[in-house]
Scaffold this active site. Structure first.
Site, mmCIF file in Angstrom:
data_model
loop_
_atom_site.group_PDB
_atom_site.id
_atom_site.type_symbol
_atom_site.label_atom_id
_atom_site.label_comp_id
_atom_site.label_asym_id
_atom_site.label_seq_id
_atom_site.Cartn_x
_atom_site.Cartn_y
_atom_site.Cartn_z
ATOM 1 N N HIS A 56 -8.791 3.963 -2.329
ATOM 2 C CA HIS A 56 -7.453 3.418 -2.085
ATOM 3 C C HIS A 56 -7.018 2.480 -3.207
ATOM 4 O O HIS A 56 -6.898 1.269 -3.011
ATOM 5 C CB HIS A 56 -7.434 2.703 -0.741
ATOM 6 N N CYS A 83 0.803 -1.220 0.000
ATOM 7 C CA CYS A 83 0.000 0.000 0.000
ATOM 8 C C CYS A 83 0.834 1.269 0.000
ATOM 9 O O CYS A 83 0.296 2.365 -0.215
ATOM 10 C CB CYS A 83 -0.943 0.006 1.198
ATOM 11 N N CYS A 86 -13.658 1.784 6.811
ATOM 12 C CA CYS A 86 -12.695 0.981 6.045
ATOM 13 C C CYS A 86 -12.535 1.571 4.656
ATOM 14 O O CYS A 86 -13.519 1.968 4.015
ATOM 15 C CB CYS A 86 -13.183 -0.457 5.919
ATOM 16 N N SER A 87 -11.309 1.618 4.163
ATOM 17 C CA SER A 87 -11.077 2.104 2.806
ATOM 18 C C SER A 87 -11.582 1.074 1.805
ATOM 19 O O SER A 87 -11.463 -0.134 2.015
ATOM 20 C CB SER A 87 -9.590 2.375 2.577
#
Length: 409
Positions: free
Chosen positions: A352, A92, A221-222
């Site tokens: 994301h 990430c 939450c992404s």
């Protein structure tokens, strides 16, 4: 406070002179492929810099899900001048790893202009593994965490949720504290046309959303996302020769830190999800830039889950250990507070796409320091003394922290 140099070095200064990104989208909701994403973000960055592609000397292309040399295929949409193109994958933190490498190339004198490009075309739903016939890179972390808290699926919310639970047990933090972060970031995203979501939610709605892994609900939450981001970096000589000082933003501190012995030896879920990595990287950046957390105006940090945003407050030294909840209760991390954290909406609401996230953060902070962020502008950032901080983390693991200031006008 050091104004325009990285302390203790004689290396070249590094400036961001152009940024661009696509709108982040739900996977499959738009008819495009990763070369289309890269072309859109890359052209936006090149046009923003006011240069031609052939003036770029090196390029770093970041993505997590893709075939070998996807970076070449993506960047060929911008031009084919034979320059070195390096493919980057750091989970990430891939986008900021590409940014780190591009800055390193300029700082070391290898080139006067470099492109960092990140993109991702993702599958809907929770992240999964691609290869099942070999050791998973997160296995050591997961096994260590399973000794502290019972294993659950999916792995990512389990890991960050477990860190949140540890914080609750250790410091008395509540589920409401984490939910308030979700409320804040969704509210911020209303003013971001690049955000995947632009809806506002009440605290009750965030708390009452589908539970993923307590204390995390879906709205904390992404999401998985498609999209791309890009940044053009340049040396001081390039900036002067092209008359770019009015738009240039200097990288005054930058550090990448990977897992340390403490990641596993602390017997802590917070350490396993990168709390110590972040703390060390932030301290290194503060020393390089000659700043403290109190000097910062605006922050884009890696809120893959609301629990990680709160933990990161403490790792970035915005407050002491266990005091993250107080920042939230005092509205210290939104407009009118001590800092504005994730004015873009953060990963939770902006989205994301793994390879693009770090470069989207760079773009947002560049706009903030230039004073061109529109309705989400943090006005104290758009001054000669403005300071912006970026935090991007990938488990397995690597964290990149970067500090920015406007170039001298």
């Amino acid at each position: 406070m050091a104004r325009n140099s990285i302390r203790g070095t004689n290396h070249n200064k590094v400036y961001v002179v152009g940024v661009g990104m696509t709108k982040f989208e739900k996977p499959g909701s738009r008819d495009w492929d990763y070369p289309d994403m890269a072309r859109e973000a890359g052209i936006n960055a090149i046009d923003d810099a006011g240069i031609a592609y052939h003036e770029i000397g090196q390029a770093y292309a970041g993505y997590v899900y893709g075939e070998s040399t996807s970076g070449q295929r993506a960047i060929y949409e911008l031009g084919m001048s034979g320059i070195p193109i390096v493919n980057v994958n750091n989970n990430c933190s891939t986008g900021s790893a590409a940014l780190f490498l591009a800055a390193q190339a300029i700082r070391g004198g290898s080139t006067d202009c470099a492109l960092a490009l990140g993109f991702e075309k993702m599958q809907p739903g929770s992240l999964g593994s691609t290869f099942d016939d070999r050791e998973q890179p997160m296995m050591r972390h997961l096994l260590a965490l399973a000794e502290l808290q019972e294993f659950a699926m999916p792995p990512a919310p389990y890991m960050f949720g477990a860190a949140g639970r540890e914080h609750m047990e250790r410091y008395g933090t509540t589920a409401e504290h984490f939910a308030k972060i979700g409320v804040k970031n969704h509210r911020h995203s209303r003013n971001n046309p690049y955000a995947q979501f632009q809806d506002e939610y009440t605290l009750d709605e965030v708390l009452g959303a589908k539970q993923i892994y307590a204390p995390l609900t879906k709205l904390q939450c992404s999401p998985t996302s498609d999209g791309a981001g890009a940044a053009i970096l340049a040396s001081e000589r390039f900036v002067e020769e092209h008359g770019l000082s009015r738009q240039a933003v200097e990288i005054v501190g930058q550090s990448m830190v990977t897992d340390m012995r403490s990641t596993f030896d602390d017997n802590s879920a917070i350490s396993l999800v990168g709390g110590d990595m972040t703390r060390v990287a932030a301290q290194q950046v503060y020393r390089q830039a000659g700043i403290t957390a109190d000097d910062i105006d605006v922050i884009e940090l890696h809120d893959c889950f609301s629990t990680n945003e709160l933990i990161t407050y403490e790792a970035l030294e915005l407050c002491g250990p266990g005091e993250g909840g107080k920042l939230i209760d005092n509205d210290d991390t939104t407009y009118g507070g001590r800092w504005v954290v994730n004015p873009s909406g953060g990963l939770i609401s902006k989205g994301h796409p793994l390879g693009a996230t770090g470069l989207a953060q760079c773009a947002e902070l560049t706009w903030q320091l230039r004073g061109t962020a529109g309705a989400r502008q943090v006005y104290s950032a758009a001054t000669p003394s403005g300071v912006a901080l970026q935090h991007n983390i990938g488990l397995g693991g690597a964290v990149v922290v970067t500090a920015y200031r406007p170039a001298e006008r």
